[in-house]
Scaffold this motif. Structure first.
Motif, PDB file in Angstrom:
ATOM      1  N   GLY A  31     -11.186   0.975  -9.259  1.00 21.95           N
ATOM      2  CA  GLY A  31     -11.855   1.023  -7.962  1.00 21.95           C
ATOM      3  C   GLY A  31     -11.080   1.747  -6.887  1.00 21.95           C
ATOM      4  O   GLY A  31     -11.646   2.226  -5.914  1.00 21.95           O
ATOM      5  N   SER A  32      -9.754   1.838  -7.061  1.00 23.45           N
ATOM      6  CA  SER A  32      -8.906   2.486  -6.059  1.00 23.45           C
ATOM      7  C   SER A  32      -7.626   2.981  -6.719  1.00 23.45           C
ATOM      8  O   SER A  32      -7.117   2.340  -7.638  1.00 23.45           O
ATOM      9  CB  SER A  32      -8.550   1.483  -4.959  1.00 23.45           C
ATOM     10  N   GLN A  33      -7.111   4.088  -6.219  1.00 20.24           N
ATOM     11  CA  GLN A  33      -5.830   4.591  -6.724  1.00 20.24           C
ATOM     12  C   GLN A  33      -4.742   3.539  -6.549  1.00 20.24           C
ATOM     13  O   GLN A  33      -3.810   3.461  -7.343  1.00 20.24           O
ATOM     14  CB  GLN A  33      -5.450   5.881  -5.987  1.00 20.24           C
ATOM     15  N   CYS A  34      -4.881   2.701  -5.547  1.00 17.99           N
ATOM     16  CA  CYS A  34      -3.902   1.646  -5.276  1.00 17.99           C
ATOM     17  C   CYS A  34      -3.817   0.639  -6.427  1.00 17.99           C
ATOM     18  O   CYS A  34      -2.832  -0.086  -6.542  1.00 17.99           O
ATOM     19  CB  CYS A  34      -4.265   0.900  -3.995  1.00 17.99           C
ATOM     20  N   ASP A  35      -4.872   0.550  -7.236  1.00 18.39           N
ATOM     21  CA  ASP A  35      -4.927  -0.453  -8.303  1.00 18.39           C
ATOM     22  C   ASP A  35      -4.552   0.080  -9.676  1.00 18.39           C
ATOM     23  O   ASP A  35      -4.657  -0.648 -10.657  1.00 18.39           O
ATOM     24  CB  ASP A  35      -6.329  -1.059  -8.358  1.00 18.39           C
TER      25      ASP A  35
ATOM     26  N   CYS B 283      -1.592   5.276  -0.524  1.00 21.15           N
ATOM     27  CA  CYS B 283      -2.404   5.636  -1.678  1.00 21.15           C
ATOM     28  C   CYS B 283      -3.799   6.014  -1.166  1.00 21.15           C
ATOM     29  O   CYS B 283      -4.165   5.694  -0.045  1.00 21.15           O
ATOM     30  CB  CYS B 283      -2.489   4.505  -2.700  1.00 21.15           C
TER      31      CYS B 283
ATOM     32  N   ASP C 153      -7.565   5.360  -1.200  1.00 20.37           N
ATOM     33  CA  ASP C 153      -8.422   4.230  -1.520  1.00 20.37           C
ATOM     34  C   ASP C 153      -9.806   4.716  -1.958  1.00 20.37           C
ATOM     35  O   ASP C 153     -10.810   4.440  -1.315  1.00 20.37           O
ATOM     36  CB  ASP C 153      -8.524   3.286  -0.324  1.00 20.37           C
ATOM     37  N   LEU C 154      -9.836   5.451  -3.073  1.00 16.24           N
ATOM     38  CA  LEU C 154     -11.068   5.961  -3.657  1.00 16.24           C
ATOM     39  C   LEU C 154     -11.075   5.638  -5.146  1.00 16.24           C
ATOM     40  O   LEU C 154     -10.017   5.542  -5.764  1.00 16.24           O
ATOM     41  CB  LEU C 154     -11.166   7.483  -3.470  1.00 16.24           C
ATOM     42  N   PRO C 155     -12.261   5.495  -5.743  1.00 17.49           N
ATOM     43  CA  PRO C 155     -12.321   5.234  -7.189  1.00 17.49           C
ATOM     44  C   PRO C 155     -11.676   6.369  -7.988  1.00 17.49           C
ATOM     45  O   PRO C 155     -11.732   7.534  -7.597  1.00 17.49           O
ATOM     46  CB  PRO C 155     -13.818   5.165  -7.483  1.00 17.49           C
TER      47      PRO C 155
END
Length: 164
Positions: A86-90, A113, A115-117
């Motif tokens: 769901g996000s580059q952060c994840d 980061c 925050d986009l899929p």
């Protein structure tokens, strides 16, 4: 008059049945061993996440402690593995507990980061790697044994870690 069959010996019959069962089990084990040894069966998990954690410097109360984490996500299947987050952060997340799984420290939020899929694919019989540096607080983390919980591309891993 026809001859009657001899009386059945229950103990002898049970012994013969046990021998037959033992031969069947031994045969099955031999077939399984043959396929494993000849490489016709792979014992790997279909999707496998592994980590190698190293501690570049010994513990000191005065300086932050770092751990180097090298991750490998392997697609051991014959199919393409779709990856979606769901996000580059994840893509990579972590937290540390003591041996009794009491929380010690986690990744700081607010690191830069996008925050986009993020979507991608991991080809069949291929692997991808990632390297990360974790900074641990010496006030929270002392020498001893810990468990590092890792999430990489949605796959989770518990990695025992010893801080020296």
């Amino acid at each position: 008059m026809p001859k009657s069959p001899p009386p059945r010996d229950p103990a002898g019959e049970a012994g013969r049945n046990m021998m037959r069962i033992a031969l069947v089990v031994l045969s099955m084990a031999g077939v399984v061993a043959f396929f494993i040894v000849t490489g016709r069966v792979e014992m790997n998990e279909p999707i496998e996440l592994s980590a190698e954690v190293t501690q570049p410097r010994t513990y000191s109360e005065d300086t932050p402690l770092t751990l180097e984490v090298a991750l490998t996500l392997a697609n051991n299947t014959d199919d393409l593995l779709p990856l979606s987050i769901g996000s580059q952060c994840d893509i990579f997340r972590w937290f540390l507990t003591d041996e009794d799984q009491n929380f010690v420290q986690s990744q700081k939020d607010g690191e830069p980061c996008v925050d986009l899929p993020v979507n991608g694919n991991l080809e069949a019989k291929h692997q991808m790697t990632g390297s990360y540096t974790l900074t641990l607080d010496p006030r929270r983390v002392k020498p001893g044994d810990y468990i590092l919980f890792i999430r990489f591309w949605g796959r989770e891993l518990r990695q025992p870690v010893t801080i020296d």
